[in-house]
Design an enzyme around this catalytic site. Sequence first.
Site, mmCIF file in Angstrom:
data_model
loop_
_atom_site.group_PDB
_atom_site.id
_atom_site.type_symbol
_atom_site.label_atom_id
_atom_site.label_comp_id
_atom_site.label_asym_id
_atom_site.label_seq_id
_atom_site.Cartn_x
_atom_site.Cartn_y
_atom_site.Cartn_z
ATOM 1 C CG PHE A 148 -1.877 1.511 1.029
ATOM 2 C CD1 PHE A 148 -2.981 1.503 0.394
ATOM 3 C CD2 PHE A 148 -1.492 2.464 1.613
ATOM 4 C CE1 PHE A 148 -3.848 2.473 0.403
ATOM 5 C CE2 PHE A 148 -2.391 3.492 1.429
ATOM 6 C CZ PHE A 148 -3.451 3.693 0.910
ATOM 7 C CG ASP A 233 5.779 4.228 1.732
ATOM 8 O OD1 ASP A 233 5.775 4.627 2.673
ATOM 9 O OD2 ASP A 233 4.958 3.894 0.833
ATOM 10 C CE LYS A 262 -0.879 7.043 6.529
ATOM 11 N NZ LYS A 262 -0.455 5.721 5.731
HETATM 12 C C1 PLP Z 1 -0.636 5.989 4.170
HETATM 13 C C2 PLP Z 1 0.444 5.460 3.258
HETATM 14 C C3 PLP Z 1 0.627 6.105 2.257
HETATM 15 C C4 PLP Z 1 -0.079 7.178 1.704
HETATM 16 O O1 PLP Z 1 -0.293 8.339 2.628
HETATM 17 P P1 PLP Z 1 -1.380 9.397 2.047
HETATM 18 O O2 PLP Z 1 -1.006 10.545 3.008
HETATM 19 O O3 PLP Z 1 -2.713 8.750 2.535
HETATM 20 O O4 PLP Z 1 -1.351 9.857 0.708
HETATM 21 C C5 PLP Z 1 1.764 5.724 1.558
HETATM 22 N N1 PLP Z 1 2.466 4.801 1.830
HETATM 23 C C6 PLP Z 1 2.407 4.200 3.195
HETATM 24 C C7 PLP Z 1 3.230 2.807 3.553
HETATM 25 C C8 PLP Z 1 1.203 4.540 3.928
HETATM 26 O O5 PLP Z 1 0.908 3.736 5.089
#
Ligand code: PLP
Length: 410
Positions: A148, A233, A262
């Site tokens: 994700f 990520d 985040k």
């Molecule tokens: C939440 C998340 C995203 C996307 O972040 P948004 O601020 O919702 O665009 C990307 N990568 C990971 C691992 C995430 O948990």
Amino acid sequence: MSASAARSRAQQQAIEQVETFSSHNYHPLPVVIESGSGAWLTDVDGNRYLDFLSAYSAVNFGHSNPELIAVATAQLSKLAITSRAVYSDTYGPFVEGLAKLCGKDMVLPANTGVEAVESALKLARKWGYEVKGVPEGLANIIVMEGNFHGRTISVISFSNDSDATDSYGPFTPGFVPVPYGDLDAIEAAMDEHTVAILVEPVQGEAGIIVPPDGFLTGIRELCDQHRVLMIADEIQSGLGRTGTTFYCEQAGVVPDLYLLGKALGGGVVPVSAVVGDAEVLETLRPGQHGSTFGGNPLAAAVGLAVVKLLETGEMQARSAELGAYLHQRLAEFIGNGVTEVRGVGLWAGVDIDPALGTGRAICERLLAKGVIAKDTHGQTIRLAPPLVITREELDLAITALAEVLVEARG
Ligand SMILES: *Cc1c(COP(=O)(O)O)cnc(C)c1O
């Protein structure tokens, strides 16, 4: 009495308004929150809940964190938005602080997590063509199944969750999926046009999947051997959630690019970034990539305050220590309504025995007992409280979960 019977007219109205006038792209728990402090949320009727979701880890440092709110309000009353057409006095200290926190040369700022992901994909391709020498248009990026990384067209192009992809094609080419945790598959997928491997150091939305030992170091080695960028990520796993600043630290690896988001916004504003070495980030010249809001004075002030908060190591230590305690307590439930528990630090994926109901049903029962948690993929509930939570507060939620598991068994 069920939670819905106890819900006041005010909550009912607010929920109906959303159901009528908002797109239904989320399925919220039936509660209307008015305020938050530390690990607690309060609804419009004054009922309090322990927050075990933390806005998907955007609120790692607690709701209304006093230090962060003080910085944000001071900055808000001075200067909020300029765009990067000019310099601001907060942007410089932010990028220096964040680069140093990451042990990297440079920062490319954005707002939401998916923008950081998109930015990194563009950077990896540009580096591939201009530095590595891949023929234009042929670059490929290896991605993990179950990933994700957000919701844009390009990012869902390499999702294998049909909810995320159905009816959204055509998709962006250039991504090669391999099973998460499978180094042999990665090596087999690599060719001379591979520019990057994109990986969540711990897969969050997939259910808090911690990779097997040696997986991340193996990726690092493959990247070094084949001159490929390792992109970590850490948008959800980073900034203290797993007990260290980055999960990569625990695995003993340094990626080429960190993706952050985040919690970087301190639970106050959206702030995201790609952080990496000059060899990659310097491929961008003026006009070749950008964001109107990226690196704005307010975001930079809050982001710097987050960096300072992490520099002390206190949040990471809390997460490590209380996380060990949380996992020890959760292990007691295995075989008693829970089939498996995964995770690290104050981050757990708890698989509910289907005989007790869905993850959603368990979360609704938890809500009625004053704990907010969210399900993912049917049977899993994720637990990710703010890192400022106390052991006593953890105990309250664990007791609530124990009661819920007994009641759900009937
Ligand atoms: C939440 C998340 C995203 C996307 O972040 P948004 O601020 O919702 O665009 C990307 N990568 C990971 C691992 C995430 O948990």
